[in-house]
Structure formats: C-alpha cells, structure tokens
Motif scaffolding. Structure first.
Motif, PDB file in Angstrom:
ATOM      1  N   ALA A   1      14.307   8.618  -4.447  1.00  0.00           N
ATOM      2  CA  ALA A   1      12.693   7.837  -4.482  1.00  0.00           C
ATOM      3  C   ALA A   1      12.056   7.391  -5.964  1.00  0.00           C
ATOM      4  O   ALA A   1      11.234   6.583  -6.313  1.00  0.00           O
ATOM      5  CB  ALA A   1      11.958   9.044  -4.418  1.00  0.00           C
ATOM      6  N   ASP A   2      12.847   7.802  -7.344  1.00  0.00           N
ATOM      7  CA  ASP A   2      12.285   7.571  -7.886  1.00  0.00           C
ATOM      8  C   ASP A   2      13.141   5.750  -8.949  1.00  0.00           C
ATOM      9  O   ASP A   2      12.521   5.107  -8.955  1.00  0.00           O
ATOM     10  CB  ASP A   2      13.013   8.457  -9.639  1.00  0.00           C
ATOM     11  N   ALA A   3      14.099   5.546  -8.195  1.00  0.00           N
ATOM     12  CA  ALA A   3      14.123   4.266  -7.881  1.00  0.00           C
ATOM     13  C   ALA A   3      13.953   3.895  -7.472  1.00  0.00           C
ATOM     14  O   ALA A   3      13.912   1.933  -7.646  1.00  0.00           O
ATOM     15  CB  ALA A   3      16.264   4.202  -8.083  1.00  0.00           C
ATOM     16  N   ALA A   4      13.781   3.639  -6.147  1.00  0.00           N
ATOM     17  CA  ALA A   4      13.342   3.241  -5.002  1.00  0.00           C
ATOM     18  C   ALA A   4      11.423   2.642  -5.356  1.00  0.00           C
ATOM     19  O   ALA A   4      11.279   1.525  -5.002  1.00  0.00           O
ATOM     20  CB  ALA A   4      12.946   3.839  -3.703  1.00  0.00           C
ATOM     21  N   GLU A   5      11.049   3.533  -6.131  1.00  0.00           N
ATOM     22  CA  GLU A   5       9.961   3.492  -6.575  1.00  0.00           C
ATOM     23  C   GLU A   5       9.448   2.590  -7.996  1.00  0.00           C
ATOM     24  O   GLU A   5       8.760   1.446  -7.084  1.00  0.00           O
ATOM     25  CB  GLU A   5       8.802   4.398  -6.269  1.00  0.00           C
ATOM     26  N   ARG A   6      10.327   2.644  -8.151  1.00  0.00           N
ATOM     27  CA  ARG A   6      10.558   1.650  -9.532  1.00  0.00           C
ATOM     28  C   ARG A   6      10.543   0.330  -8.933  1.00  0.00           C
ATOM     29  O   ARG A   6       9.919  -1.318  -9.845  1.00  0.00           O
ATOM     30  CB  ARG A   6      11.518   2.109 -10.988  1.00  0.00           C
ATOM     31  N   VAL A   7      11.886   0.523  -7.957  1.00  0.00           N
ATOM     32  CA  VAL A   7      11.552  -1.420  -7.904  1.00  0.00           C
ATOM     33  C   VAL A   7      10.849  -1.775  -6.522  1.00  0.00           C
ATOM     34  O   VAL A   7      10.368  -2.991  -7.152  1.00  0.00           O
ATOM     35  CB  VAL A   7      13.075  -1.710  -6.842  1.00  0.00           C
TER      36      VAL A   7
ATOM     37  N   ASP B   1       0.801  -1.258   0.177  1.00  0.00           N
ATOM     38  CA  ASP B   1      -0.173  -0.424  -0.183  1.00  0.00           C
ATOM     39  C   ASP B   1       0.704   1.411  -0.063  1.00  0.00           C
ATOM     40  O   ASP B   1       0.282   2.022   0.150  1.00  0.00           O
ATOM     41  CB  ASP B   1      -0.842  -0.224   0.609  1.00  0.00           C
ATOM     42  N   LYS B   2       1.863   1.581  -0.172  1.00  0.00           N
ATOM     43  CA  LYS B   2       3.163   2.497  -0.515  1.00  0.00           C
ATOM     44  C   LYS B   2       3.329   3.116  -1.892  1.00  0.00           C
ATOM     45  O   LYS B   2       2.536   2.345  -2.833  1.00  0.00           O
ATOM     46  CB  LYS B   2       4.724   1.516   0.403  1.00  0.00           C
ATOM     47  N   ASP B   3       3.578   4.316  -1.695  1.00  0.00           N
ATOM     48  CA  ASP B   3       3.946   5.322  -3.277  1.00  0.00           C
ATOM     49  C   ASP B   3       5.140   5.813  -2.925  1.00  0.00           C
ATOM     50  O   ASP B   3       6.337   5.842  -2.190  1.00  0.00           O
ATOM     51  CB  ASP B   3       2.859   5.684  -4.095  1.00  0.00           C
ATOM     52  N   ILE B   4       5.885   6.356  -4.335  1.00  0.00           N
ATOM     53  CA  ILE B   4       6.141   7.053  -4.116  1.00  0.00           C
ATOM     54  C   ILE B   4       6.956   8.080  -2.500  1.00  0.00           C
ATOM     55  O   ILE B   4       7.698   8.206  -2.324  1.00  0.00           O
ATOM     56  CB  ILE B   4       7.508   7.522  -5.835  1.00  0.00           C
ATOM     57  N   GLY B   5       5.527   8.528  -2.228  1.00  0.00           N
ATOM     58  CA  GLY B   5       5.584   9.501  -0.551  1.00  0.00           C
ATOM     59  C   GLY B   5       6.372   8.578   0.460  1.00  0.00           C
ATOM     60  O   GLY B   5       6.902   9.277   1.096  1.00  0.00           O
ATOM     61  N   PHE B   6       6.510   7.429   0.536  1.00  0.00           N
ATOM     62  CA  PHE B   6       7.134   6.523   1.127  1.00  0.00           C
ATOM     63  C   PHE B   6       8.574   7.311   1.257  1.00  0.00           C
ATOM     64  O   PHE B   6       9.391   7.149   2.163  1.00  0.00           O
ATOM     65  CB  PHE B   6       6.525   5.173   1.259  1.00  0.00           C
TER      66      PHE B   6
END
Length: 566
Positions: A516-522, A501-506
C-alpha cells in the motif's frame, strides 16, 4: 474450422454429406478415422472433449494458438472442463480462492504462466495441448510446437501472403451474410476487411469506433476511405471517451479472470453493436502485429553486421511509427550490438547520444519497478526477484545474427497472446458473437515466420510484406501510413479522474497482495504529474481492476452459496 474441405476429405462422408455436417460432426469423424493425431489435420479455433461411450475414457484438446478458452479443475476425482470460466466454477463447485501467484503477476503487469487463472484450483489448458486421464487426475501434454521453418521463403513473398491470407479470411465468412468485420482504419483490420469484402457475396458489414475530428486518435478519414473502396456497409460507433473506472463492476463480472486490457471497457461495445446488426461473428485483425512482425529484430542484425547506413534508414522508420527519439534508437543499437570494445570511441559516443536523448524526453520516468507494488511477504513467497528477472532472448553472436526470427517467434509464443484471446472471447460471447482471427490461421503464421527480416522491415517501413501484399486492395492512405492511433492520453485522463480523491486507504484492503505504501507513493506522483510514465499509469489501472475484482469475488462467493453463480 478454417479448412472444412480438407477435414471432410479425410473422412468417409461424400462431399454432399460433408456439406450437411456441422464442424463438430466432421471433427468427430476425423478423430475416429485418424486417432489422436487427427489434431494435426485441423486448422482453426477449438476446445474439444471426446468421451468414449463404452469405456468412459476422455481426451480433450485446445487449438494450436489458444484462440478458444479451455478451463478445467479436478476435485474429488471428478474433472470439470468448460470453455467458459463461470461455467467451470459453477459446475465444479470448488472454493473460490484467489491464486496469489497469479495476482502477483498481474500487479507486476505480465503473464508468466500459461496455465494459471485468478482462481487457485482452476487451470487453463495451454495452447496446442491435449488433456488426458492420469491416475486420479489429468495430465496436459503438448501435441504441437510452433517453430521457425527450416526453409526461408525469399521469392514472391507479398503474393504468397496475399493468397494465403485471402484463403484464411474467406474461410472465416461462414455463415454467409452473418459475418462482419471490425474496421479501425489501421493496416491490419483494413487488410482483413478488404479481403473479406472481396470474398463476400453480399456487401460486407463493418463496425468501427469514431471519436470526432477534435481527437488526435480519430481514424474516421481512414475508415471512410476503406468503406468506400470496399463497397461495404459501415456502422460507426460514436465514442466520447473511455468509460470511467467507477464503471468497472459489470466488466469484472463478465470477465471473472484478471485482464491486461485497459481499452476493453470501451472496445467490448463493438460486439453488442455487431449483434444488433444481425451478425454472429466478426473478423478481427487482433495479433496482426505479432503474426506479420514489425521486423525490428532486423535493427539488431544490421548493427551486428555493422551495416550502419542501412541501420540509420530503417531505424528512422521505426522511430516515426512509435514516436521514439531516433538518435536513441540508432545509437543504442550501435553501442550494444556492433561488437565494439567498451572503450571504443564510437561506442562511447553512441552511449552518450542515447543518454542525452533520454534525458531530453518529456516523459517523467517512474523510478521504482512494478515489483515494488507487490506486498513484501508475497514477493518472498513466490520468489519475485527470480520470477521477474529479465530473460534475454539474444545471448550469443548467432542469436544476434537471426534476431528478427527469434523475436518474431517469442512474440507469438508469449503467454499473453493466449490470455488476450480469452479476454476477447469472454466479452464477445457475452454479446452472442464469435470473433475470428484470420491472421492466426496456422498457414499464415508459418508463412510469415519463413520470411527473411528484410521482408518485414524495409526502406524504413515496418510490416513491408503486408503493405506490398495489399497493393490494389487497400486505399494508399492506409497501405502506406507510418503512424498508429495512440490512446495514452485517454487512459491517463481516466486514471487522474479516478485517483484524484483517493488515498492510501483505497489500497489498504488489498494489503495481503499490494504494498500500500508503494502504491500510494506512485498515486501521488502520477496525480501531480511528477511521473507521466505509461508504466506507472498502467500499474494504477491494474490496481483499480484488482480492487473491483475482490469486490466481485465476494459477490461470486455469495452467489455460489445460493447455487446462482450462473
């Protein structure tokens, strides 16, 4: 100390007086008698500070392998030392600022330095170092270096290992009746529990995790077989699964520093249960893999000498233990280490076989490197490309010919080893228990480094010398087992539950350190199982820990301002 008798022998006290003295009293007497060189006569785990009562001059020491933590900071001409990180921060009163380089290392997933902590001004004293005054500050100096012994022990290796490990284990049993043993059912913990039971006057108490017969990683049959043979008193901790990551807060507060141990939230319970049993110390098989060595460097040596039939036999055993594609392991060693020219038909065939097996793997690989998760500005600041560049251990033909001894030594000297001891020490001491590690008795380590490669990997069995040493001590089902419990599915389930239930905001609040972009991608790739690579799953676990660590940092700063950090 692992050798009280030897230390007492160097002092002036009679045997009766020495028996009545504490370890610290014996060490002080030895320091007075022999000067700074006293440390070479001590075998055990320690962090020590001596202060000259007349001059005020001080000197400090950390044990040879870093089993006991040692933290220090210098501020306004004052030196603060402690074996507890929280105490060091509290007494020194220094500002609680994150060390950006250490955080980058953590995101990347490795320990690079021996001396950094997560806090900018707090340092570790590296293993086998002393700390002494130097002008307005202090200087760490190495007093001992772990090296490969010049002499290779080739005869009676199992018997020598059994006797040396028995001595080391027996020395960990003080005080009688208050020391138990962790028993996982694996080779290392079972070997030590068996030796401890043999040396103990009273029945040995063992502490184990059990998961239920429906779990592939449940070790109950091995645990039961060991306890029955040892005549030990078992205590089983029923575990239904790994704690959710939402419960990380108390663990972060206990540790304060960052840690690379996904199983710690679960495994630390063993200490509190041991304390409830009346135990003050537990014998732990941690590090047995590194001290004994699986012997996989021998595969390189066999390939280098083009002993392909022996390589075939030994590689099959290694592949079975770690659930690796056998042909990939076998063919890649021939291709990379046999010295064949690039266009050699056999070499080209081996490379094709290795690639084919890799493509057939059910593991969906992660296309990015962990370094991509570090914020770009931070990457540039610390020189990430150079800092995390591979450092091949084996560079020359001479290196290939002694690959096992070199890889064995590197594993024992890795920064992660001392950091792991600190992590375990913090969890154990929080429960009022002291972990003890017979495998890291200096005499055991030196002996194992002196064994030839064929004593470690032989007939397809890794750690062969330990298996042979344990004949008649361990149940045969444990002594000859070729597998290990794997908890990858458990960690994967926890990650999916936490991040679903997380997204890039985490990741956004971590923006100074995390891309953050790379983290959200993985995150997205792992959640939909487009990526199942354990490296990606562990990377997400580290980012969850880092998020909770920053929440803890805010609370620690508030507590420090009120003088309530402890």
């Amino acid at each position: 100390m692992h050798d009280r008798e030897s230390v007492a022998h160097h002092g002036d006290a009679s045997p009766q007086q020495a028996a009545e003295q504490s370890d610290l009293e014996l060490l002080l007497a030895l320091r007075v008698a022999k000067g700074p060189d006293f440390v070479h006569d001590v075998c055990g785990a320690f962090s020590l500070v001596f202060v000259h009562k007349e001059t005020g001059r001080f000197e400090a020491y950390r044990d040879h392998f870093g089993i006991f933590p040692f933290y220090y900071t210098v501020s306004d001409g004052a030196v603060t030392c402690a074996s507890d990180l929280r105490a060091c921060l509290h007494v020194s009163g220094i500002a609680l600022n994150a060390d950006a380089t250490r955080l980058a290392d953590y995101i990347h997933g490795e320990e690079v330095d021996f001396d950094r902590t997560a806090f900018e001004q707090v340092l570790r004293l590296p293993p086998a170092h002393r700390l002494e005054a130097a002008g307005e500050g202090v200087t760490p100096r190495r007093y001992w270096q772990l090296e490969i012994p010049e002499t290779t022990v080739k005869s009676d290796c199992p018997a020598r290992l059994r006797d040396t490990l028995q001595t080391a284990t027996g020395s960990c049993l003080r005080p009688e009746g208050r020391v138990g043993a962790m028993l996982s059912g694996g080779l290392d913990s079972s070997a030590l529990a068996g030796l401890a039971a043999k040396a103990s006057v009273a029945p040995l108490k063992t502490v184990s995790f059990v998961y239920g017969a429906d779990k592939a990683y449940d070790e109950t049959p091995y645990i039961d077989a060991a306890n029955e043979l040892f005549g030990s008193v078992p205590h089983k901790i029923a575990i239904s699964g790994a704690p959710p990551l939402d419960d990380l807060g108390p663990l972060i507060d206990e540790q304060m520093d960052l840690f690379l141990a996904p199983g710690l939230a679960k495994s630390r319970r063993i200490y509190s249960d041991a304390r409830a049993l009346g135990l003050t110390a537990v014998i732990d098989g941690h590090g047995g893999d590194e001290v004994i060595s699986h012997g996989y460097g021998r595969l390189v040596e066999l390939a280098t000498r083009r002993k392909f039939w022996q390589l075939y036999r030994e590689a099959r055993g290694a592949a079975q233990v770690h659930s690796l594609p056998f042909l990939t392991l076998f063919a890649s060693h021939i291709a990379h280490y046999s010295g064949m020219r690039p266009r050699n038909p056999l070499r080209r065939l081996c490379l094709k076989l290795a690639r084919y097996q890799t493509k057939r793997s059910s593991i969906a690989g992660w296309s990015e490197k962990p370094m991509a998760l570090i914020a770009p500005d931070l990457q540039r600041k610390i020189g990430a490309e150079e800092r995390y560049a591979p450092d091949p251990l084996l560079k020359t033909q001479a290196d290939f010919n002694r690959a096992e001894r070199l890889t064995h030594l590197r594993a024992l000297k890795a920064p992660l080893m001392a950091q792991a001891f600190e992590v375990l020490h913090r969890s154990a001491s929080a429960a009022g228990v002291l972990p003890r590690y017979p495998f890291f008795d200096r005499r055991v380590v030196s002996l194992c480094l002196s064994f030839p490669a064929e004593m470690k990997l032989r007939d397809g069995r890794s750690r062969w010398v330990l298996r042979e040493a344990m004949r008649g001590i361990l149940p045969e089902s444990i002594r000859t087992r070729a597998d290990k419990a794997e908890f990858g599915d458990e960690i994967s389930a926890v990650i999916h539950e936490f991040y679903s239930d997380k997204d890039i905001g985490f990741f956004a609040p971590l923006g100074d350190f995390v891309n953050a972009d790379a983290a959200e991608r993985v995150r997205q790739q792992v959640i939909v199982r487009e990526v199942t690579d354990v490296a990606a799953i562990r990377a997400l676990w580290r980012l969850a820990v880092l998020s909770y660590w920053f929440k803890g940092l805010t609370e620690w700063r508030e507590a420090q301002a009120k003088g309530m950090l402890i």
